[in-house]
Design a protein around this motif. Structure first.
Motif, PDB file in Angstrom:
ATOM      1  N   THR A 290      53.175  44.682  48.328  1.00  0.00           N
ATOM      2  CA  THR A 290      51.709  44.371  48.319  1.00  0.00           C
ATOM      3  C   THR A 290      50.715  45.542  48.725  1.00  0.00           C
ATOM      4  OG1 THR A 290      52.387  42.071  48.729  1.00  0.00           O
ATOM      5  CG2 THR A 290      50.185  42.621  49.265  1.00  0.00           C
ATOM      6  N   ALA A 291      51.388  46.371  49.639  1.00  0.00           N
ATOM      7  CA  ALA A 291      50.755  47.449  50.240  1.00  0.00           C
ATOM      8  C   ALA A 291      50.248  48.674  48.896  1.00  0.00           C
ATOM      9  CB  ALA A 291      51.327  48.201  51.205  1.00  0.00           C
ATOM     10  N   GLY A 292      51.311  48.770  48.272  1.00  0.00           N
ATOM     11  CA  GLY A 292      51.464  49.497  47.077  1.00  0.00           C
ATOM     12  C   GLY A 292      50.387  49.257  45.876  1.00  0.00           C
ATOM     13  N   ALA A 293      50.307  47.846  45.887  1.00  0.00           N
ATOM     14  CA  ALA A 293      49.381  47.306  44.795  1.00  0.00           C
ATOM     15  C   ALA A 293      47.991  47.730  45.338  1.00  0.00           C
ATOM     16  CB  ALA A 293      49.511  45.816  44.501  1.00  0.00           C
ATOM     17  N   LEU A 294      47.720  47.529  46.518  1.00  0.00           N
ATOM     18  CA  LEU A 294      46.526  47.309  47.309  1.00  0.00           C
ATOM     19  C   LEU A 294      45.856  48.856  47.349  1.00  0.00           C
ATOM     20  CD1 LEU A 294      44.218  46.420  49.343  1.00  0.00           C
ATOM     21  CD2 LEU A 294      45.652  46.854  51.191  1.00  0.00           C
ATOM     22  N   VAL A 295      46.818  49.870  47.649  1.00  0.00           N
ATOM     23  CA  VAL A 295      46.381  51.309  47.473  1.00  0.00           C
ATOM     24  C   VAL A 295      46.080  51.596  46.162  1.00  0.00           C
ATOM     25  CG1 VAL A 295      47.107  53.704  47.583  1.00  0.00           C
ATOM     26  CG2 VAL A 295      47.806  52.042  49.353  1.00  0.00           C
ATOM     27  N   PHE A 296      46.726  51.074  45.120  1.00  0.00           N
ATOM     28  CA  PHE A 296      46.378  51.473  43.727  1.00  0.00           C
ATOM     29  C   PHE A 296      45.083  50.925  43.484  1.00  0.00           C
ATOM     30  CE2 PHE A 296      45.903  50.113  39.312  1.00  0.00           C
ATOM     31  CZ  PHE A 296      46.360  51.043  38.795  1.00  0.00           C
ATOM     32  N   GLY A 297      44.962  49.536  43.834  1.00  0.00           N
ATOM     33  CA  GLY A 297      43.541  48.875  43.394  1.00  0.00           C
ATOM     34  C   GLY A 297      42.217  49.477  44.139  1.00  0.00           C
ATOM     35  N   ALA A 298      42.671  49.907  45.175  1.00  0.00           N
ATOM     36  CA  ALA A 298      41.558  50.691  46.319  1.00  0.00           C
ATOM     37  C   ALA A 298      41.121  51.839  45.511  1.00  0.00           C
ATOM     38  CB  ALA A 298      41.858  50.764  47.557  1.00  0.00           C
ATOM     39  N   VAL A 299      41.890  52.873  45.004  1.00  0.00           N
ATOM     40  CA  VAL A 299      41.681  53.969  44.490  1.00  0.00           C
ATOM     41  C   VAL A 299      41.044  53.877  43.057  1.00  0.00           C
ATOM     42  CG1 VAL A 299      42.857  56.083  43.387  1.00  0.00           C
ATOM     43  CG2 VAL A 299      43.684  55.283  45.441  1.00  0.00           C
ATOM     44  N   THR A 300      41.493  52.761  42.408  1.00  0.00           N
ATOM     45  CA  THR A 300      40.864  52.459  40.776  1.00  0.00           C
ATOM     46  C   THR A 300      39.896  51.734  40.785  1.00  0.00           C
ATOM     47  OG1 THR A 300      42.465  50.878  40.302  1.00  0.00           O
ATOM     48  CG2 THR A 300      43.322  53.185  39.793  1.00  0.00           C
ATOM     49  N   ALA A 301      39.837  50.654  41.596  1.00  0.00           N
ATOM     50  CA  ALA A 301      38.848  49.755  41.302  1.00  0.00           C
ATOM     51  C   ALA A 301      37.442  49.942  41.198  1.00  0.00           C
ATOM     52  CB  ALA A 301      39.177  48.413  42.313  1.00  0.00           C
ATOM     53  N   PRO A 302      36.881  50.827  42.368  1.00  0.00           N
ATOM     54  CA  PRO A 302      35.389  51.301  42.349  1.00  0.00           C
ATOM     55  C   PRO A 302      34.892  51.703  40.901  1.00  0.00           C
ATOM     56  CG  PRO A 302      36.637  51.940  44.205  1.00  0.00           C
ATOM     57  CD  PRO A 302      37.572  51.486  43.318  1.00  0.00           C
ATOM     58  N   PHE A 303      35.858  52.383  40.110  1.00  0.00           N
ATOM     59  CA  PHE A 303      35.234  53.178  38.880  1.00  0.00           C
ATOM     60  C   PHE A 303      35.121  52.048  37.722  1.00  0.00           C
ATOM     61  CE2 PHE A 303      37.877  56.219  40.933  1.00  0.00           C
ATOM     62  CZ  PHE A 303      37.107  57.455  41.023  1.00  0.00           C
ATOM     63  N   THR A 304      35.627  50.857  37.933  1.00  0.00           N
ATOM     64  CA  THR A 304      35.667  49.881  36.868  1.00  0.00           C
ATOM     65  C   THR A 304      35.055  48.423  37.522  1.00  0.00           C
ATOM     66  OG1 THR A 304      37.893  48.951  37.109  1.00  0.00           O
ATOM     67  CG2 THR A 304      37.343  50.812  35.318  1.00  0.00           C
ATOM     68  N   TRP A 305      34.229  48.546  38.824  1.00  0.00           N
ATOM     69  CA  TRP A 305      34.044  47.201  39.567  1.00  0.00           C
ATOM     70  C   TRP A 305      33.129  46.388  38.647  1.00  0.00           C
ATOM     71  CZ3 TRP A 305      36.377  45.589  43.924  1.00  0.00           C
ATOM     72  CH2 TRP A 305      35.701  44.516  44.396  1.00  0.00           C
ATOM     73  N   VAL A 306      33.192  45.040  38.570  1.00  0.00           N
ATOM     74  CA  VAL A 306      32.530  44.002  38.090  1.00  0.00           C
ATOM     75  C   VAL A 306      32.260  43.241  39.097  1.00  0.00           C
ATOM     76  CG1 VAL A 306      32.384  41.928  36.398  1.00  0.00           C
ATOM     77  CG2 VAL A 306      33.540  44.324  35.791  1.00  0.00           C
ATOM     78  N   ALA A 307      30.814  42.921  39.251  1.00  0.00           N
ATOM     79  CA  ALA A 307      30.125  41.949  40.257  1.00  0.00           C
ATOM     80  C   ALA A 307      31.117  40.721  40.418  1.00  0.00           C
ATOM     81  CB  ALA A 307      28.940  41.632  40.198  1.00  0.00           C
ATOM     82  N   LEU A 308      31.487  40.101  41.336  1.00  0.00           N
ATOM     83  CA  LEU A 308      32.227  38.798  41.485  1.00  0.00           C
ATOM     84  C   LEU A 308      31.230  37.672  41.914  1.00  0.00           C
ATOM     85  CD1 LEU A 308      35.150  40.109  43.583  1.00  0.00           C
ATOM     86  CD2 LEU A 308      35.356  38.959  41.265  1.00  0.00           C
ATOM     87  N   ASP A 309      31.332  36.540  41.316  1.00  0.00           N
ATOM     88  CA  ASP A 309      30.941  35.208  41.826  1.00  0.00           C
ATOM     89  C   ASP A 309      31.770  34.574  42.585  1.00  0.00           C
ATOM     90  OD1 ASP A 309      32.553  34.005  40.289  1.00  0.00           O
ATOM     91  OD2 ASP A 309      31.015  33.852  38.608  1.00  0.00           O
ATOM     92  N   MET A 310      31.321  33.604  43.802  1.00  0.00           N
ATOM     93  CA  MET A 310      32.022  33.132  44.654  1.00  0.00           C
ATOM     94  C   MET A 310      33.476  32.392  43.695  1.00  0.00           C
ATOM     95  SD  MET A 310      32.937  32.621  47.594  1.00  0.00           S
ATOM     96  CE  MET A 310      31.535  33.116  48.632  1.00  0.00           C
ATOM     97  N   ARG A 311      33.256  31.738  42.651  1.00  0.00           N
ATOM     98  CA  ARG A 311      34.344  31.158  42.104  1.00  0.00           C
ATOM     99  C   ARG A 311      35.341  32.089  41.616  1.00  0.00           C
ATOM    100  NH1 ARG A 311      34.061  29.326  35.852  1.00  0.00           N
ATOM    101  NH2 ARG A 311      34.359  31.713  35.818  1.00  0.00           N
ATOM    102  N   ASP A 312      35.044  33.215  40.950  1.00  0.00           N
ATOM    103  CA  ASP A 312      36.149  34.370  40.632  1.00  0.00           C
ATOM    104  C   ASP A 312      36.741  34.913  41.877  1.00  0.00           C
ATOM    105  OD1 ASP A 312      35.576  33.294  37.929  1.00  0.00           O
ATOM    106  OD2 ASP A 312      34.411  35.389  37.183  1.00  0.00           O
ATOM    107  N   ALA A 313      35.984  35.224  42.860  1.00  0.00           N
ATOM    108  CA  ALA A 313      36.609  35.577  44.120  1.00  0.00           C
ATOM    109  C   ALA A 313      37.808  34.838  44.691  1.00  0.00           C
ATOM    110  CB  ALA A 313      35.579  36.007  45.082  1.00  0.00           C
ATOM    111  N   LEU A 314      37.358  33.698  44.739  1.00  0.00           N
ATOM    112  CA  LEU A 314      38.335  32.519  45.198  1.00  0.00           C
ATOM    113  C   LEU A 314      39.561  32.696  44.125  1.00  0.00           C
ATOM    114  CD1 LEU A 314      36.263  29.601  46.334  1.00  0.00           C
ATOM    115  CD2 LEU A 314      37.478  31.262  47.738  1.00  0.00           C
TER     116      LEU A 314
END
Length: 302
Positions: free
Chosen positions: A192-216
């Motif tokens: 889980t930590a490995g996926a977290l690090v990958f997501g933290a590095v790459t997600a900001p470049f393709t971030w899409v605003a979340l609504d509450m439903r999709d966040a859940l």
């Protein structure tokens, strides 16, 4: 007055183990279908980031006492790190492929993971593979090629991503064999930590605003996968692996059903035939390894 014989108790445990295995695999498939729906809107990095945060929130309360000391005592830290890298790569490939391919197609390629483990084990694990196992490996590869149905129209980049992910999945299982004895909590947390690090590095470049439903729903990915892991692990404690592990192949049934219900996917005949061959080869290899008392690599979808 009812008396309980050891035989009856044993049968009850086996039935409970089978039920838990089927439940765990259903929730893995449900998790994959939800991931396919979400990856149509959100990037793989964003999906993995939020899924991993949710999973770690659930895991952190268990990291105390002996469980916490298990992290300091975990064997072969280098292999553990490599395992986390393979786990991150394979789950990233899985969700990326899902964005472009039917769920059943992607899952069929991942079912071949244990077959790749057998093919690689003489070189990476020093294990002897007999001629019957090699025949099963060849049959499994044939099943992959039938499912792929290589042609100008079907040999797509997404299919290559799925195959690369399934190969990484097999390397993940090999690394898991090399760190046998590591606690389940350590294995799940490092993945889980490995996926977290990958997501933290790459997600900001393709971030899409979340609504509450999709966040859940994104958070639900992590919780659902953890629940499925608990069911599978508990199943293996209640019943012999040789009994319950073949039920993991029910994942292809749910992939077909959920793919049709939620996405209107109708699997190609070549995919179903290839999946049947892969499953038959995988079960044979598993039962042979069980007979020779080797450590077994289980099929747990991403």
């Amino acid at each position: 007055m009812t008396t309980h014989t050891p035989g009856r108790s044993g049968r009850d445990h086996v039935m409970a183990g089978i039920g838990l295995m089927l439940t765990g695999i259903f929730f893995f498939a449900l998790n994959d279908a939800l991931g396919k729906w979400l990856v149509a809107t959100y990037s793989v990095g964003q999906l993995l980031l939020i899924r991993s945060v949710a999973a770690l929130v659930i895991l952190v309360p268990f990291m105390r006492g002996d469980n916490l000391r298990a992290f300091r005592r975990m064997p072969r830290p280098g292999i553990q790190l490599l395992r986390a890298a393979f786990a991150t790569f394979e789950v990233g490939c899985f969700y990326l492929a899902l964005a472009y391919m039917p769920l059943a197609d992607v899952m069929t390629f991942y079912l071949a993971g244990p077959i790749y483990v057998t093919a690689l084990s003489p070189w990476l694990l020093g294990e002897r593979v007999g001629w019957r196992q090699w025949l099963a490996v060849v049959a499994g590869f044939a099943g992959v090629m039938i499912a792929l149905n290589p042609s100008a129209g079907s040999f797509t980049p997404a299919a290559l991503v799925a195959i690369a992910g399934s190969l990484s999945f097999s390397l993940l299982m090999i690394c898991t064999r090399l760190v046998r004895g590591t606690s389940d909590l350590v294995l799940v947390t490092t993945q889980t930590a490995g996926a977290l690090v990958f997501g933290a590095v790459t997600a900001p470049f393709t971030w899409v605003a979340l609504d509450m439903r999709d966040a859940l729903l994104l958070a639900l990915l992590g919780a659902t996968a953890l629940f499925a892991h608990v069911c599978v692990n508990r199943s293996l404690k209640l019943a012999p692996a040789s009994v319950v592990v073949p039920y993991q192949y029910s994942t292809i049934f749910w992939a077909v059903i959920l793919g049709f219900i939620f996405f209107g996917d109708i699997p190609r005949l070549s995919v179903l035939v290839g999946a049947a061959i892969i499953i038959a080869a995988g079960i044979y290899i598993f039962l042979h390894e069980r007979k020779t008392s080797k450590d077994l690599a289980l099929i747990e979808p991403p």
